[in-house]
Design a protein around this motif. Structure first.
Motif, PDB file in Angstrom:
ATOM      1  N   HIS A   4      -8.112   3.218   7.533  1.00  0.00           N
ATOM      2  CA  HIS A   4      -7.082   3.293   6.499  1.00  0.00           C
ATOM      3  C   HIS A   4      -6.085   4.420   6.738  1.00  0.00           C
ATOM      4  O   HIS A   4      -4.897   4.248   6.533  1.00  0.00           O
ATOM      5  N   HIS A  58      -0.497   4.538   6.364  1.00  0.00           N
ATOM      6  CA  HIS A  58      -0.467   6.005   6.285  1.00  0.00           C
ATOM      7  C   HIS A  58       0.101   6.671   7.532  1.00  0.00           C
ATOM      8  O   HIS A  58      -0.550   7.517   8.148  1.00  0.00           O
ATOM      9  N   HIS A  93      -8.704   8.701   2.537  1.00  0.00           N
ATOM     10  CA  HIS A  93      -7.509   9.526   2.754  1.00  0.00           C
ATOM     11  C   HIS A  93      -7.743  10.921   3.325  1.00  0.00           C
ATOM     12  O   HIS A  93      -8.731  11.570   2.997  1.00  0.00           O
ATOM     13  N   THR A 105       0.790  -1.229   0.000  1.00  0.00           N
ATOM     14  CA  THR A 105       0.000   0.000   0.000  1.00  0.00           C
ATOM     15  C   THR A 105       0.823   1.280   0.000  1.00  0.00           C
ATOM     16  O   THR A 105       0.443   2.264  -0.625  1.00  0.00           O
ATOM     17  N   HIS A 152       0.660   4.407  -3.170  1.00  0.00           N
ATOM     18  CA  HIS A 152       1.295   5.520  -2.457  1.00  0.00           C
ATOM     19  C   HIS A 152       2.810   5.389  -2.462  1.00  0.00           C
ATOM     20  O   HIS A 152       3.343   4.295  -2.610  1.00  0.00           O
TER      21      HIS A 152
HETATM   22 FE   LIG Z   1      -4.197   4.795   0.971  1.00  0.00          FE
END
Ligand SMILES: [Fe+2]
Lengths: 503, 135
Positions: free
Chosen positions: A247, A202, A313, A156, A497
């Protein structure tokens, strides 16, 4: 052994072979997808790749800025099929890390699969041995007693922190890679009692080098604070009733910010052998929960309501010094992309993909009164990024990917966009109409300390040409078009990403 | 031909009336260290107090087997864990996910806390055999 220790066995799946009898025979994704690529050529980008690639010297159009030196690391799912079986969800593909190196001698590219235990075992046997997040394969578990790491595809994001390069997933450990060779060193265990914990894709790195991250399992949210030197400074688990997965999040000077769609997980479906995705449900018109956690004392939490919707996001968050928390996220009308769009993409069924509707939502929360104001921008967007020098602080610029025009632009992203969130002005560039545009990453020009001084770099897959380009923009003049394009001699599956590490 | 008197003697020698030998085999062992702990429970004692327990040396990549002798007729559940660090429990990380491999009789799905009914097996007469897969 006590019962409590099994409460989290909810992340431990053992699919019953009987429950999924016949599922192989019913698997039509591979055939449907390959037939569709004849009709919709752009789908070929998602055919996947089954070997590492390298190109020592990319053909360059234009001129690479002299200040742009270092490596752009990118990650995304890249292997989708084995022995005639194709995954049912884009999220299930094995992660392949790309390194684009900018030197005095030009730009090189290398792409290597992350050597997770799952990938290695499946390579050795040339067949899938695990079910995926969105794909239940008969008799093959998604997770095991040790959590989800056996299914970890590390696909990811890829981030550098304290000189450590890590490929990230959402449900399990980060995987450390050698920054030079991209060889996989193994899962990162921040502390022995954190082994196998979810570590999201993230993390947020503040300008002082502090890295925050989170990891979610049903009803619990782990918070990690990693010191600038790469050592674990703090790890706590918060009880968040109703939480299923998470996420992304945002950090401001004072807060950690979460937006939680109302999400239901049907354990009976999991026990009956359905994929995790198939056990999810999102009640329509349920408001999302905004959870604001005090960084200085994680037990200090406040919740607010946001309009119904879904999200992946965040861009950024900041405290204005007068009691208002401001942040932005990309607001989806529903979980349709997750539940229908990406499965549709995997079987080549563009008609079943919901029209893209996600917009940048600017939110202001008056912490004293609890009043929440939201303002939706107009463009259909994803993948928000800010200048890393303003993470957690007031930002003026926000870079995003967007879809423009008719045709493919209504379904996928073919353009990049900058908002000046203070003036409301927009600055956009649309690639060739038949392009698939990835997240673009802001790279600071260290010759300046001004926010936005630097470049925006990112990949686009040219459908007609079947190849991927790496593009460099003046980050404040996107509409002028790329100042340099480096062409790969092959196409890459569009990734998720990445981040830039300056030389 | 066995005469009735001899047959009666043979049955008496097998142990108390209506008791059974429960044999088990544990597969899915990956690491060589520690021990495989196998425990049998009834409904009242499930995951609380073992009725009987066995401690076996693991065979990495292989299977181990053992026996609980003289188990009265009834309904039971068997659990197996690979106690790799020999601390006599199933270790979990900070968020509560087990970090050692485990399994149950019936090999139920391990999503969510297993209930006695998911793992229960009937024991009656002669010798009974159960296979448990560690995950
Ligand atoms: Fe993402």
């Amino acid at each position: 052994m006590d019962r409590r220790q099994f409460l989290f066995a909810s992340l431990a799946a053992a699919a019953s072979p009987l429950a999924m009898r016949g599922a192989w025979a019913a698997d039509t994704y591979a055939d449907a997808f390959h037939q569709a690529t004849a009709r919709d050529r752009w789908l070929r980008a998602y055919g996947g790749i089954d070997h590492d690639v390298a190109a020592p010297s990319l053909r360059i159009e234009g001129r690479i800025p002299a200040g742009l030196r270092g490596t752009l690391y990118r990650n995304g799912p890249a292997l989708f099929e084995r022995s005639g079986i194709r995954y049912h969800h884009l999220f299930d593909g094995d992660g392949m890390v790309q390194a684009f190196r900018f030197t005095e001698n030009g730009v090189s590219h290398e792409g290597r699969f992350v050597q997770t235990p799952k990938f290695l075992a499946e390579q050795a046997q040339q067949r899938f041995l695990q079910s995926g997040f969105g794909t239940a394969l008969p008799g093959l578990p998604f997770a095991t007693g040790g959590g989800l790491d056996r299914a970890n595809v590390a696909n990811t994001n890829v981030v550098v922190h304290a000189r450590r390069l890590m490929a990230l997933w959402e449900g399990g450990s980060a995987f450390e890679l050698d920054p030079v060779t991209l060889a996989t060193r193994g899962p990162v265990t921040w502390r022995p009692d954190l082994k196998g914990m979810p570590f999201s894709a993230h993390p947020k790195i503040e300008p002082d080098g502090t890295m925050w991250n989170v990891g979610a399992i049903p009803d619990s949210l782990a918070i990690y604070r990693i010191a600038p030197d790469g050592t674990l400074a703090q790890a706590e688990v918060l009880k968040v009733p109703g939480l299923v997965m998470n996420h992304d999040f945002a950090v401001s000077r004072d807060h950690l910010v979460f937006v939680l769609p109302d999400t239901r997980l049907d354990l009976d479906k999991l026990r009956a052998g359905r994929a995790f995705l198939e056990a999810l449900a999102f009640p329509p018109d349920a408001p999302m929960k905004l959870l604001v956690v005090d960084k200085a004392d994680l037990r200090q939490q406040r919740t607010f309501e946001l309009p119904p919707g879904y999200l992946f996001h965040f861009g950024n968050a900041w405290n204005d010094g007068a009691g208002t928390l401001r942040f932005d996220y990309v607001h989806h009308e529903s979980a349709g992309v997750l539940m229908d769009g990406l499965p549709g993409l995997m079987r080549g069924d563009a008609a079943s993909m919901p029209p893209r509707s996600a917009v940048s939502m600017q939110v202001a929360v008056d912490l004293a009164s609890g009043r929440v104001r939201t303002a939706a921008m107009k463009d259909v967007v994803e993948f928000p990024r800010v200048d890393p020098r303003v993470v957690g602080q007031r930002n003026r610029h926000l870079w995003l990917s967007t879809g423009m025009g008719k045709g493919l632009g209504t379904l996928m992203m073919n353009a990049v966009l900058r908002y000046d969130v203070e003036s409301g002005k927009r600055d956009a560039f649309r690639y060739e109409p038949e392009a698939l545009v990835e997240e673009h990453v802001f790279v600071a020009d260290r010759a300046s300390t001004r926010e936005g001084a630097g470049w925006l770099v990112g990949c686009a897959y040219d459908v007609a040409y079947g190849r991927t380009s790496l593009n460099v923009f003046d980050a404040l003049r996107l509409s002028a078009g790329p100042i340099a394009r480096a062409w790969l001699p092959y196409g890459l599956p569009p990734g998720f990403h990445g981040n830039f590490e300056a030389a | 031909m066995i005469r009735p008197a001899l047959l009666a003697t043979a049955l008496a020698a097998a142990g108390p009336a209506l008791a059974t030998d429960v044999t088990f085999e544990v597969s899915g062992i990956e690491a060589p260290g520690g021990h495989i702990l196998v425990v049998i429970y009834d409904e009242a004692s499930f995951l609380k107090k073992p009725l009987k327990a066995a401690r076996l040396n693991p065979v990495a990549g292989g299977k181990v087997s053992g026996v609980f002798r003289d188990v009265p007729e009834g309904t039971y559940a068997i659990s197996a864990i690979h106690d790799e660090n020999d601390n006599n429990k199933l270790d979990s990380n900070l968020i509560g996910i087990p970090t050692e491999r485990y399994g149950f009789s019936n090999n139920p799905s391990l999503w969510g806390a297993p209930k006695f009914s998911d793992a229960k097996v009937s024991v009656a007469g002669g010798t009974q055999h159960f296979a448990i897969q560690l995950r």
